[in-house]
Design a protein around this motif. Structure first.
Motif, PDB file in Angstrom:
ATOM      1  N   ALA A  81      -1.616  18.737 -16.138  1.00  0.00           N
ATOM      2  CA  ALA A  81      -2.628  18.821 -17.150  1.00  0.00           C
ATOM      3  C   ALA A  81      -3.877  19.418 -17.171  1.00  0.00           C
ATOM      4  CB  ALA A  81      -2.633  17.174 -17.946  1.00  0.00           C
ATOM      5  N   LEU A  82      -4.527  18.885 -16.008  1.00  0.00           N
ATOM      6  CA  LEU A  82      -5.755  19.375 -15.809  1.00  0.00           C
ATOM      7  C   LEU A  82      -5.892  20.821 -15.644  1.00  0.00           C
ATOM      8  CD1 LEU A  82      -7.397  16.799 -13.573  1.00  0.00           C
ATOM      9  CD2 LEU A  82      -8.226  17.343 -15.706  1.00  0.00           C
ATOM     10  N   PHE A 138       0.795  -1.286   0.150  1.00  0.00           N
ATOM     11  CA  PHE A 138       0.026   0.126   0.029  1.00  0.00           C
ATOM     12  C   PHE A 138       0.900   1.281  -0.212  1.00  0.00           C
ATOM     13  CE2 PHE A 138      -2.681   2.755   2.774  1.00  0.00           C
ATOM     14  CZ  PHE A 138      -3.609   3.483   1.575  1.00  0.00           C
ATOM     15  N   PHE A 143       4.258   5.689  -5.480  1.00  0.00           N
ATOM     16  CA  PHE A 143       4.164   5.806  -6.757  1.00  0.00           C
ATOM     17  C   PHE A 143       3.167   6.701  -7.377  1.00  0.00           C
ATOM     18  CE2 PHE A 143       3.432   4.529 -11.050  1.00  0.00           C
ATOM     19  CZ  PHE A 143       4.793   3.978 -11.518  1.00  0.00           C
ATOM     20  N   CYS A 144       1.910   6.505  -6.790  1.00  0.00           N
ATOM     21  CA  CYS A 144       1.010   7.362  -7.259  1.00  0.00           C
ATOM     22  C   CYS A 144       1.286   8.924  -7.037  1.00  0.00           C
ATOM     23  CB  CYS A 144      -0.191   6.886  -6.641  1.00  0.00           C
ATOM     24  SG  CYS A 144      -1.760   8.187  -7.078  1.00  0.00           S
ATOM     25  N   MET A 145       1.721   9.207  -5.768  1.00  0.00           N
ATOM     26  CA  MET A 145       2.170  10.449  -5.452  1.00  0.00           C
ATOM     27  C   MET A 145       3.124  11.110  -6.406  1.00  0.00           C
ATOM     28  SD  MET A 145       3.163  11.525  -1.784  1.00  0.00           S
ATOM     29  CE  MET A 145       4.978  11.615  -1.860  1.00  0.00           C
ATOM     30  N   PRO A 156       1.513  14.524 -12.984  1.00  0.00           N
ATOM     31  CA  PRO A 156       1.070  15.040 -14.457  1.00  0.00           C
ATOM     32  C   PRO A 156      -0.144  15.370 -14.873  1.00  0.00           C
ATOM     33  CG  PRO A 156       2.316  12.937 -14.261  1.00  0.00           C
ATOM     34  CD  PRO A 156       2.223  13.294 -12.787  1.00  0.00           C
ATOM     35  N   VAL A 157      -0.967  14.471 -14.152  1.00  0.00           N
ATOM     36  CA  VAL A 157      -2.428  14.508 -14.534  1.00  0.00           C
ATOM     37  C   VAL A 157      -3.034  15.940 -14.066  1.00  0.00           C
ATOM     38  CG1 VAL A 157      -4.808  13.635 -14.104  1.00  0.00           C
ATOM     39  CG2 VAL A 157      -2.931  12.166 -14.424  1.00  0.00           C
ATOM     40  N   ILE A 158      -2.850  16.148 -12.593  1.00  0.00           N
ATOM     41  CA  ILE A 158      -3.168  17.470 -12.041  1.00  0.00           C
ATOM     42  C   ILE A 158      -2.593  18.658 -13.001  1.00  0.00           C
ATOM     43  CG2 ILE A 158      -2.633  18.914 -10.345  1.00  0.00           C
ATOM     44  CD1 ILE A 158      -5.205  17.392  -9.692  1.00  0.00           C
ATOM     45  N   ARG A 179      -0.445   5.521 -14.797  1.00  0.00           N
ATOM     46  CA  ARG A 179       0.663   6.052 -15.321  1.00  0.00           C
ATOM     47  C   ARG A 179       0.762   6.184 -16.795  1.00  0.00           C
ATOM     48  NH1 ARG A 179       4.479   9.428 -14.883  1.00  0.00           N
ATOM     49  NH2 ARG A 179       6.632   9.132 -15.918  1.00  0.00           N
ATOM     50  N   PRO A 206      -3.223  11.960  -3.462  1.00  0.00           N
ATOM     51  CA  PRO A 206      -2.519  10.858  -4.112  1.00  0.00           C
ATOM     52  C   PRO A 206      -2.939   9.396  -3.408  1.00  0.00           C
ATOM     53  CG  PRO A 206      -0.979  12.196  -4.337  1.00  0.00           C
ATOM     54  CD  PRO A 206      -1.764  12.886  -3.270  1.00  0.00           C
ATOM     55  N   PHE A 234       2.684   1.754  -3.307  1.00  0.00           N
ATOM     56  CA  PHE A 234       1.516   2.242  -4.396  1.00  0.00           C
ATOM     57  C   PHE A 234       1.442   3.725  -4.115  1.00  0.00           C
ATOM     58  CE2 PHE A 234      -0.439  -2.424  -4.656  1.00  0.00           C
ATOM     59  CZ  PHE A 234       0.481  -2.457  -5.591  1.00  0.00           C
ATOM     60  N   VAL A 235       1.139   4.071  -2.873  1.00  0.00           N
ATOM     61  CA  VAL A 235       0.767   5.511  -2.560  1.00  0.00           C
ATOM     62  C   VAL A 235       1.965   6.234  -3.211  1.00  0.00           C
ATOM     63  CG1 VAL A 235       0.174   7.197  -0.713  1.00  0.00           C
ATOM     64  CG2 VAL A 235      -0.822   5.123  -0.677  1.00  0.00           C
ATOM     65  N   PHE A 248       4.394   9.798  -9.644  1.00  0.00           N
ATOM     66  CA  PHE A 248       4.416   9.713 -11.230  1.00  0.00           C
ATOM     67  C   PHE A 248       3.056   9.756 -11.562  1.00  0.00           C
ATOM     68  CE2 PHE A 248       7.866   7.144  -9.649  1.00  0.00           C
ATOM     69  CZ  PHE A 248       9.230   7.687  -9.967  1.00  0.00           C
ATOM     70  N   VAL A 249       1.877   9.674 -10.863  1.00  0.00           N
ATOM     71  CA  VAL A 249       0.474   9.675 -11.616  1.00  0.00           C
ATOM     72  C   VAL A 249       0.030  10.896 -11.164  1.00  0.00           C
ATOM     73  CG1 VAL A 249      -1.694   8.422 -11.257  1.00  0.00           C
ATOM     74  CG2 VAL A 249       0.428   7.150 -11.483  1.00  0.00           C
ATOM     75  N   TRP A 250       0.139  11.244  -9.944  1.00  0.00           N
ATOM     76  CA  TRP A 250      -0.754  12.451  -9.630  1.00  0.00           C
ATOM     77  C   TRP A 250      -0.279  13.775 -10.181  1.00  0.00           C
ATOM     78  CZ3 TRP A 250      -5.276  12.698  -7.242  1.00  0.00           C
ATOM     79  CH2 TRP A 250      -6.063  13.642  -6.813  1.00  0.00           C
TER      80      TRP A 250
END
Lengths: 156, 275
Positions: free
Chosen positions: A32-33, A14, A20-22, A28-30, B66, B108, A17-18, A24-26
């Motif tokens: 872009a938004l 967990f 990684f999400c923090m 760029p998306v934010i 991702r 996140p 994952f958190v 590499f995911v969050w």
């Protein structure tokens, strides 16, 4: 249904994952938004501004049009006035010229008449003398006298 | 299966047993053959099915997101990016509504919780015998439970992580003294009431992870159990019950994922705020 190491394994995965999400995911998306929403806001504002500009330009164009219409009307009116004036002036001129010419002609005619009268008078006296000579020189003849007188009268 | 023609209770028990790897009481390591063996392994055993599916689903979630995040562009989004943006925006709004502090972790974290739990719960909609049957017949694996959230370890693992975050933020925002004060001087702000306050607040604090975990676990476990019970019916009538229950369960799994996420946000925002 036993509590065991799975618990810790789950907690670790967990956490990973958190993380990684923090990482590499969050972001760029934010990003872009946010960028898109900013772009949209900018676009809307630009559209607003453009429509305001358009309105302004329309107003300006209307005003210019109105002014030029007024100008044109004024110019036309002036031209009309001027034309009328010119016509009037020309008329007056013509009338004045005509009058002057007529007067001149009249004066000449009168002069001619006077001159003719003068000439006639002179000739009448000559004729009278000639007539008297003839009357005195020739025999008295009623018929011839009257002829002479008649001739005299004709010559007058 | 334990036997060729299991009784109803054997069937149910079989379905509720995880694939456990650990040390047998006699000292050898291996996979538990019966639930008794699994129980005897004690704490130092691991549920391979829970771990496998939860990690697999977590990786699926992260890879998908991702992939979309990498391609995230300002231009017109399509397909997957739309979906990912929808989720991110939904979570972001939820966080913004109830969490007023500044933290890079919360959002996140909430997204991970929501999507991961949703995916794990989603496994509940796979017919109960489908994957276990394949596991047994093809791979010879006796026990196989595919819904990680029906394993108390998974739910508790997450809620304990959240619990540690609550304590971490409480201490880092309010200081250790502030945290202790919060535990001892509320709700009655007199020195005499400190023990009473402490017991009260401690119960409140500890109830957070426990309730968080048990709510998720309980709902999913019950849902799974009902699917198993429906699976005991003659095959011709199963659909009459399993289809409505599955449709209803779509709501439950989403709701439970959402509740877990919202409560995490609320707890963490409480940890951030002074009372």
């Amino acid at each position: 249904m036993n509590l065991n190491l799975t618990l810790i394994g789950q907690a670790i995965s967990f956490a990973i994952f958190v993380w990684f999400c923090m990482k590499f995911v969050w972001p760029p998306v934010i990003a872009a938004l946010e960028e898109r929403s900013k772009k949209i806001a900018d676009g809307l504002e630009a559209a607003n501004r453009a429509s305001r500009d358009l309105e302004l330009a329309q107003e300006q164009a209307d005003q210019i049009l109105r002014e030029s219409k007024d100008n044109a009307a004024e110019i036309i009116e002036q031209a009309n006035k001027r034309a009328n004036q010119m016509i009037d002036e020309a008329k007056e001129q013509v009338i004045a010229d005509g009058k002057r010419l007529r007067e001149a002609a009249q004066a000449e005619i009168e002069q001619d008449v006077m001159r003719a009268k003068e000439a006639l008078r002179a000739q009448v006296s000559v004729l009278a003398f000639a007539g008297a000579e003839k009357i005195l020189g020739a025999t008295i003849d009623e018929k011839a006298h009257s002829e002479i007188v008649e001739q005299l009268a004709k010559e007058l | 299966m334990a036997s060729e023609n299991p009784t109803a209770s054997e069937y149910i028990k079989h379905h509720l047993q995880n694939l456990t790897f650990g040390q047998h009481p006699d000292g050898s390591w291996g996979i538990a053959e019966t639930s008794k063996e699994a129980a005897d392994m004690g704490f130092w055993a691991i549920h391979l099915d829970t771990m496998g599916f939860s990690i697999g689903l977590g990786i699926l979630f992260l890879v998908l997101f991702r992939f979309a995040a990498k391609k995230a562009s300002v231009a017109t989004p399509t397909g997957l990016q739309n979906f990912v943006e929808l989720m991110v925006e939904f979570v972001d709004n939820s966080v913004k509504e109830s969490f007023h502090g500044k933290s890079k972790v919360i959002a996140p974290l909430a997204l991970t919780i929501f999507v991961w739990i949703f995916l794990m719960n989603l496994m509940d909609l796979v017919p109960v015998d489908f994957i276990p049957r394949i596991a047994t017949d093809v791979f010879g694996i006796e026990y196989f439970k595919i819904v990680p959230t029906t394993d108390i370890n998974a739910a508790l693992g997450m809620s304990l992580s959240v619990f540690f975050l609550i304590i971490f933020y409480s201490i880092s925002i309010k200081g250790f003294g502030g945290f202790v004060k919060e535990l001892t001087l509320q709700p009655f702000n007199t020195p005499i009431m400190i023990p009473f306050n402490f017991v009260l607040e401690m119960v409140g604090l500890l109830a957070k992870p426990v309730s968080l975990a048990l709510r998720l676990f309980g709902n999913l476990y019950a849902g799974e159990l009902i699917f198993i019970l429906i699976a005991l019916l003659p095959w011709g009538v199963q659909w009459a019950l399993s289809v409505p229950w599955a449709i209803f369960h779509i709501l439950v799994i989403t709701l439970q994922a959402f509740i877990f996420m919202m409560l995490t946000i609320v707890y963490l925002s409480m940890a951030h705020e002074e009372h």
